[in-house]
Each structure stands twice: as structure tokens, then as C-alpha cells.
Design an enzyme around this catalytic site. Structure first.
Site, PDB file in Angstrom:
ATOM      1  N   SER A 182       0.863  -1.176   0.000  1.00 30.97           N
ATOM      2  CA  SER A 182       0.000   0.000   0.000  1.00 30.97           C
ATOM      3  C   SER A 182       0.898   1.225   0.000  1.00 30.97           C
ATOM      4  O   SER A 182       2.085   1.143   0.336  1.00 30.97           O
ATOM      5  CB  SER A 182      -0.885   0.005   1.248  1.00 30.97           C
ATOM      6  OG  SER A 182      -1.553   1.245   1.404  1.00 30.97           O
ATOM      7  N   TYR A 194      -2.265  -1.495  10.557  1.00 31.03           N
ATOM      8  CA  TYR A 194      -2.284  -1.552   9.096  1.00 31.03           C
ATOM      9  C   TYR A 194      -0.994  -1.011   8.486  1.00 31.03           C
ATOM     10  O   TYR A 194      -0.358  -1.677   7.657  1.00 31.03           O
ATOM     11  CB  TYR A 194      -3.487  -0.783   8.546  1.00 31.03           C
ATOM     12  CG  TYR A 194      -3.692  -0.994   7.068  1.00 31.03           C
ATOM     13  CD1 TYR A 194      -4.277  -2.164   6.586  1.00 31.03           C
ATOM     14  CD2 TYR A 194      -3.283  -0.046   6.138  1.00 31.03           C
ATOM     15  CE1 TYR A 194      -4.448  -2.379   5.232  1.00 31.03           C
ATOM     16  CE2 TYR A 194      -3.450  -0.249   4.783  1.00 31.03           C
ATOM     17  CZ  TYR A 194      -4.033  -1.403   4.334  1.00 31.03           C
ATOM     18  OH  TYR A 194      -4.198  -1.612   2.986  1.00 31.03           O
TER      19      TYR A 194
END
Length: 335
Positions: A182, A194
Site C-alpha cells: 500500500s 495496518y
């Protein structure tokens, strides 16, 4: 009569223009060669098996269907039987599904046995590590240790275990590993597990790529920006934030201010509306290229925000990045 000074000026201008023209021509030739090289495709797609994790929805679901239409022998790993059944109904009979929980070693071993039976001596051409979760995310102080473990177990530890288990099959086929990271693997925009997990995916992929290049196995990293998937589902994120806010000690809530949660969710929703793209094929096209190109890229930035904003921002001085990121979130206002 032309003076010596004028002649010298003419030669300098002519030489400068020639060098400029040569530089432009060289740049055009390099760009053309790169585009031709980048567009070359592998042969024998119909004989190549690809395992994709996280196929219940989102990127994994769309990629499995795209690869199936392309001719690959797709093995789609889903977390639920409902997700697997829906995918089978939307694909050709050639696509196979299996149930896989990447945090369960026994489940990973069953998946390995299934893939071994499907691939035989050919080995596994492609492994796409796509399975992932985002919640809980939010201010770091609102998290417990278990919250970090929950996300890391899926996004990083699960990815590592799946990769290690399937490496012998990938080496046999001299295949491809495609890991979904990401832009949050470059910039830590928010607390929780995350961002940590995606930074870990970047690091693991880099070391794996350097180790596996000796065996003909390519490793590519996908770095999506913000897209409308379960990972960015505002309903799930906001419900979790409300529960966390309500369970915080009164002293901690006072340090942020009574209106902080509402301002936080308001700015978060505003940013998501601007940034989140519904065209998730921008991501799956990168994955497909990494699997089918003769010369896959090391990193793929997917989405206009990744290419034009987040990745350039990651190269700026930290103080500049901190200033810009802080604009996107409210400041605590102690009551």
C-alpha cells in the site's frame, strides 16, 4: 565579413542545439525501448497456475475473474464458502476455489496440498498475496496490543507463512510472487497495525526478491492508493472508532476534547470521498501485468493519488510530510 566573436557564438549555439536535440532523441529512444520491453508477454498462459488469496471480494475477486478470462489456471482462495460459491458462479469451470485462513497454519497446509494436486510437476507460476484487513485503525493511543496483533497476523505474518510454504512450487516453475502492500507502506498516516503491516510487506518483499532472483523467481510489490473496498469501508471503520472512544478512560477523552471524535470522522469521510476510486481495475491491471509480462516491474503504483501525491510525498523531508499529513486530521483540544 563575419568576426571571430560572432563565429564563436554561432558555433556555441549550434553545438548547444545539437546536444539538446541528441538528448531528446536519446530520451525518446529509451522510452520507446522501455515501452516495447514492458509490453512483451509470456507464452503458454493456459498452462500456468496462479494462486490468489483474499478472493471473497475486492481486488482478489476481480483479479481471479480477469485471470480466468485471460486463460490462466486460477486457484482462488476465499475465507468463506459464500464468497467461493459466488466467485465460481461468475467464472469459468476451469477456475478452482479453496477455503483459506492465512492466520491458521493447518488451513495453509491444506491449501498447499490442494495446489500440489492441481499443479503436479509444473509447479506454481504465480502467488498473489492479496488477503488483508484494516480495522482497527485510528489514533495510536486508542489501541491495545491485541489490536496490532490482529492486523499483523493477517497482513504480514499470514502473508509470510503462505509465501514460505509455496516457495518450493514457485521455484519449480520459476514463477512470480505478487505482494499487495500500500502507499501506507511508505507513509504512516494513521495508527493501528495496518501501516506497520504494509511497511513489513515492503521489507519482506525486498529481501525475498533479492534472495529469489538467483532461482528465476520474480517478486513484485503492488502499492495501491485509496480505493473503495472493504479495507476503506467507512461504516466498519467508524463503528470501531466509536466503540474505542466510548471505552477510553475519561482522562484520555478529556485530553482530546469532546468534539474530537466527530471532527476526526468528518475529516476522514471527506478525505475518503476525494481520494477513494471505485475503479479497482487499476490495481488488478498491475497485478495481471506482474504475472503475465515477460519483464515484470519491481513496484507498481496504482491510482492517481499514489502516483501524484502519496509516493512523491514519501520522498520529501519528514517535517514537510508531517505538516501535510497533520492537515488531514484534527488536533486534540483538551477540555
Amino acid at each position: 565579413m563575419v568576426s571571430e566573436g560572432n563565429l564563436l557564438d554561432f558555433v556555441q549555439v549550434w553545438t548547444s542545439n545539437l546536444l539538446c536535440s541528441c538528448s531528446l532523441a536519446a530520451a525518446a529512444i529509451i522510452a520507446t525501448v522501455w515501452l516495447i520491453r514492458d509490453s512483451r508477454q509470456i507464452d503458454g498462459i493456459d498452462q500456468k497456475h496462479v494462486l490468489v488469496t483474499g478472493c471473497d471480494s475486492g481486488f482478489g475477486n476481480l483479479l481471479a475473474r480477469q485471470l480466468d478470462r485471460r486463460g490462466f489456471r486460477v486457484i482462488a482462495a476465499c475465507l468463506t464458502e459464500t464468497g467461493a460459491s459466488r466467485l465460481r458462479s461468475a467464472a469459468s469451470p476451469k477456475l478452482k476455489t479453496l477455503l483459506l485462513n492465512v492466520t491458521d497454519s493447518a488451513s495453509v497446509n491444506r491449501a498447499l496440498e490442494f495446489v500440489l494436486n492441481e499443479t503436479g510437476e509444473r509447479g506454481l507460476w504465480g502467488l498473489v498475496n492479496n488477503a488483508g484487513i484494516s480495522v482497527p485503525i485510528g489514533p495510536t493511543e486508542w489501541m491495545q496490543l491485541e489490536d496490532f496483533k490482529k492486523v499483523l497476523d493477517v497482513n504480514l505474518i499470514g502473508l509470510i507463512e503462505v509465501t514460505l510454504k509455496f516457495l518450493p512450487l514457485l521455484k519449480k516453475a520459476r514463477g512470480r510472487v505478487v505482494n499487495v502492500a500500500s502507499i501506507l507502506g511508505r507513509l504512516s498516516l494513521i495508527g493501528g497495525g495496518y501501516c506497520l503491516s504494509k511497511w513489513g510487506v515492503e521489507a519482506f518483499s525486498d529481501s525475498l526478491r533479492r534472495d529469489m532472483m538467483h532461482f528465476g523467481v520474480n517478486v513484485s510489490i503492488i502499492e495501491p492508493g485509496f480505493f473503495k473496498t472493504q479495507v476503506t469501508d467507512l461504516g466498519l471503520i467508524e463503528d470501531d472508532l466509536k466503540n474505542r472512544w466510548n471505552s477510553l478512560p475519561a482522562e484520555v477523552r478529556r485530553s482530546y476534547g469532546d468534539s474530537y471524535l466527530q471532527e476526526y470522522m468528518k475529516l476522514q469521510a471527506f478525505s475518503m470521498r476525494i481520494l477513494c476510486s471505485s475503479d479497482i481495475s487499476k490495481v488488478t491491471s498491475c497485478m495481471q501485468h506482474a504475472l503475465s509480462a515477460r519483464h515484470p516491474r519491481t513496484r507498481y503504483a496504482a491510482g492517481w493519488d499514489a502516483k501524484l501525491f502519496w509516493i512523491p510525498l514519501s520522498y520529501l523531508p519528514t517535517c514537510v510530510a508531517d505538516f501535510i499529513i497533520n492537515i488531514l486530521l484534527p488536533s486534540p483540544k483538551e477540555t
